[in-house]
Structures are given as structure tokens and as C-alpha cells.
Scaffold this active site. Sequence first.
Site, mmCIF file in Angstrom:
data_model
loop_
_atom_site.group_PDB
_atom_site.id
_atom_site.type_symbol
_atom_site.label_atom_id
_atom_site.label_comp_id
_atom_site.label_asym_id
_atom_site.label_seq_id
_atom_site.Cartn_x
_atom_site.Cartn_y
_atom_site.Cartn_z
ATOM 1 N N CYS A 198 14.301 -7.976 68.391
ATOM 2 C CA CYS A 198 14.272 -8.608 67.066
ATOM 3 C C CYS A 198 13.933 -10.082 67.202
ATOM 4 C CB CYS A 198 15.619 -8.446 66.363
ATOM 5 S SG CYS A 198 15.576 -8.994 64.631
ATOM 6 N N CYS A 226 24.899 -8.927 64.123
ATOM 7 C CA CYS A 226 24.062 -7.760 64.428
ATOM 8 C C CYS A 226 23.824 -7.624 65.926
ATOM 9 C CB CYS A 226 22.724 -7.902 63.683
ATOM 10 S SG CYS A 226 21.578 -6.537 63.973
ATOM 11 N N GLU A 270 14.911 2.417 69.097
ATOM 12 C CA GLU A 270 15.752 3.497 68.579
ATOM 13 C C GLU A 270 15.421 3.821 67.133
ATOM 14 O OE1 GLU A 270 19.806 2.956 71.241
ATOM 15 O OE2 GLU A 270 19.681 1.871 69.357
ATOM 16 N N CYS A 308 25.124 0.687 61.123
ATOM 17 C CA CYS A 308 24.387 -0.506 60.735
ATOM 18 C C CYS A 308 24.731 -1.685 61.646
ATOM 19 C CB CYS A 308 24.719 -0.853 59.285
ATOM 20 S SG CYS A 308 23.846 -2.290 58.664
ATOM 21 N N CYS A 319 16.247 5.972 59.467
ATOM 22 C CA CYS A 319 16.241 4.531 59.687
ATOM 23 C C CYS A 319 15.221 4.228 60.777
ATOM 24 C CB CYS A 319 17.632 4.060 60.084
ATOM 25 S SG CYS A 319 17.783 2.274 60.275
ATOM 26 N N CYS A 323 20.670 -12.748 63.801
ATOM 27 C CA CYS A 323 21.807 -12.602 62.892
ATOM 28 C C CYS A 323 23.060 -12.353 63.721
ATOM 29 C CB CYS A 323 21.546 -11.458 61.909
ATOM 30 S SG CYS A 323 20.089 -11.730 60.867
#
Length: 402
Positions: free
Chosen positions: A144, A151, A124, A375, A137, A148
Site C-alpha cells: 500500500c 491498518c 490477497e 477489515c 474484496c 493508515c
Amino acid sequence: MQTDAPLSMPIPGHIDPVPVPRAFVARPDGRIDLLGLGKPDLRLALETAQLEPKQAKLRAKQLWHWIYNRGVTDFSLMTDISKTMQPWLADRFVISRPEVIEAQVSTDGTRKWLLRTPDAQDYEMVFIPDADRGTLCVSSQVGCTLNCRFCHTGTMRLVRNLTEAEIVGQVMLARDALGEWPSQPEGRMLTNIVMMGMGEPLYNFDAVRDALKIVMDGDGLALSKRRITLSTSGVVPMMARAGAEIGVNLAVSLHAVTKEVRDEIVPLNRKYGIEELLQACADYPQANNARRITFEYVMLKDKNDSDADARELVRLIKHYKLPAKVNLIPFNPWPGAPYDTSTPERVRSFSNIVFEAGISAPVRTPRGRDIDAACGQLKTASEKKSRAELDRQAEEKLAALG
């Protein structure tokens, strides 16, 4: 399209980090994709197709202008290339764009695109318009490497790194959508880029570096390095290289001021601790009062949002003499998230303490929440997993981090 660039260091996660040589890889139709090729590789691709070197040098310069300054994907529209050369190019090459699976627009004007790679992997990108700027962004990986805890993207398995073409392609696609060709420095809606999308950019260093060099080239997309920010969760060994070889602004996902809390919410802290990370920030070659390091700090209720946390944050920044500002980010919730959002009063108190110490600490206004574009929310719809599966993957990532 090129193969993944050699990785610069071993990384945790679910991909094979063995380096492979760079090569031009033909698409199923036999053509080579020119998107994402730097100037030397563009010329080499033409020579590899048996174009005489002097001709290749001239054509590479022309193609660079048409691809990156004018945004043209059709060789027949390149008016300074001869009518006989245009079909020769079209038979051997293509100038692609990422495949758009879905495009969404938030009520606040934020745009999100779900994109698909030629090998059917989804990722994305998000465009955030403001009165005085427009920020894209950009993602650097499918999934990933890290985990985290706050997230949503971090709950995804790392599938693979994005290539230079797939990274640059996000910028090209945004320019297409905004009608911003030919490239020009004035009057742009897309004024800034943040490498804050899916993935850890410093675990895909070579591709990110080479893609950003194309974006910053004055003969093409021409976006100043002062308008580009690279965000890292704290891959300390690569931070100095990022400053030396890319030279863009640095943002660090800090999110906590004690080892105990940061170990929990940013597990990479178990490998590279807060002190080591902040020293790397102090040594970052591009950091000064005019180009401050940004510390991203997501506000988690009763976890990292106390007045004592704020005072410790101030102490650390001053101890390491960091030219810094702090972006306070209200936590953007997602189904199954293990944390809650700090109250507005708590966020204000935290911000006031940091501000009173002479350090800028604005509270970021959440954007695109209604389309999961805020975010920490980027995550492809195909990646819905059970809590047990997410916990199992978390343990695997922690084991890989040592």
C-alpha cells in the site's frame, strides 16, 4: 500480460511513477496472456499475431464470450472456434489465473486466498458470504502507498500496482472456486465487489478503471456498477474522475472528524484535509439518496469514539448535504497494533447518536478474524517486520506525502 498502465498522477511511495507505453508483453514461453484485455486490445492482440483484421474481429468476439462469460481457459473447449484455429491460438496465447499459494476458510465461512504474481509478489483477496449477498474484496496493489495507522496492510511497503489482468483475475478465480460459470445475473453467490483489499485504488486508477469495465461489461462478467464499491482513503484529485469514468459506488475511509486525529491515523489527511475531502464527496457525480456515499469509520478506543466525535460526524455530513451512511467498524487487532478496540457500549452509543440524526450507522460484524481476513488485516505472511522497521517506513511515507 500487460505492463502497468501509465499512472495518472504522481504518488508517494516506493515505485517509479514514470509512465510507460502499453504493450503486449510475452510470457517466458513466448505466449501473450489474454486475461485482462478489453475488447479493443483483444482484437489488437490477434491482429498483432498476424490474423487478418476481419478474422480478428470475429475471433475477438468469440474469445471474449468464452473468457468472460463462460470462464474457459482451454482453447480446445471453445466449440465455435474451428479445430484448426484452436491450436493456432494455443501456440500464441494463454488465458491465465492468479497462482494460489494458500486458500483459507474461516469458521464463519469467509474465504481468503494468498495469490502470487508471475514476478513472485504476493497479494490477497477475500470472499465474504452473507444470507442475501456474497462480497468479493479485491486488491489493487501489492502492499500500500499509504500508512493508515490502524491498518495492517498499511504497514507494508508498496511494491507495485496490480495490472488489469491481476485485478480481473481475482474475480475470475472467485467465480472458478464458487462454480459460477457460465456468467448469469440470477442465483449468483458472488453478487458484489468492493475495491477494499490491499492498496489504494485511486493510485492505480487506469488499471482499476479498465479492470472494472471488463467486470461490468454486459457480454461478460456482467456485474452492475450498482453492485461495485470503490473505497478510497481520500485521493481528492482522482475522485471526480472515478465518478465520471467508472461510475461505481463510493466509499471513503474517514475514521476521524478532526484534523489532529485524522492526520495521525490517516496521514493522507495532511495532503487532502477533511473539508476538501467532504467537498469532493458532495461533488461526486454518482451520489444520490439511492446510491449513498459510505463512510468507513473504524472504532478506536479513546481515539475517535466519543459522543462528541459522533455529533461532529453528524454535523459534517449535514453541513455538506451528503447522501451518506456510516459503517462503524470494530477495530480488528493485529500484533503490534498501536490501538485498542472500542467497547461494545461505546460503539452502541456512537451509533445511536448518528442514527438519531437520521443517518444510517450500522455496526459491521467482524468476519474472518481467525484467518486475518477482516477489515484492515490483509497482509502477506512474508511481510513480517520489526517495530523499528515499520516506524522507519512510516516516516518515509509521511515525508513523501509532504
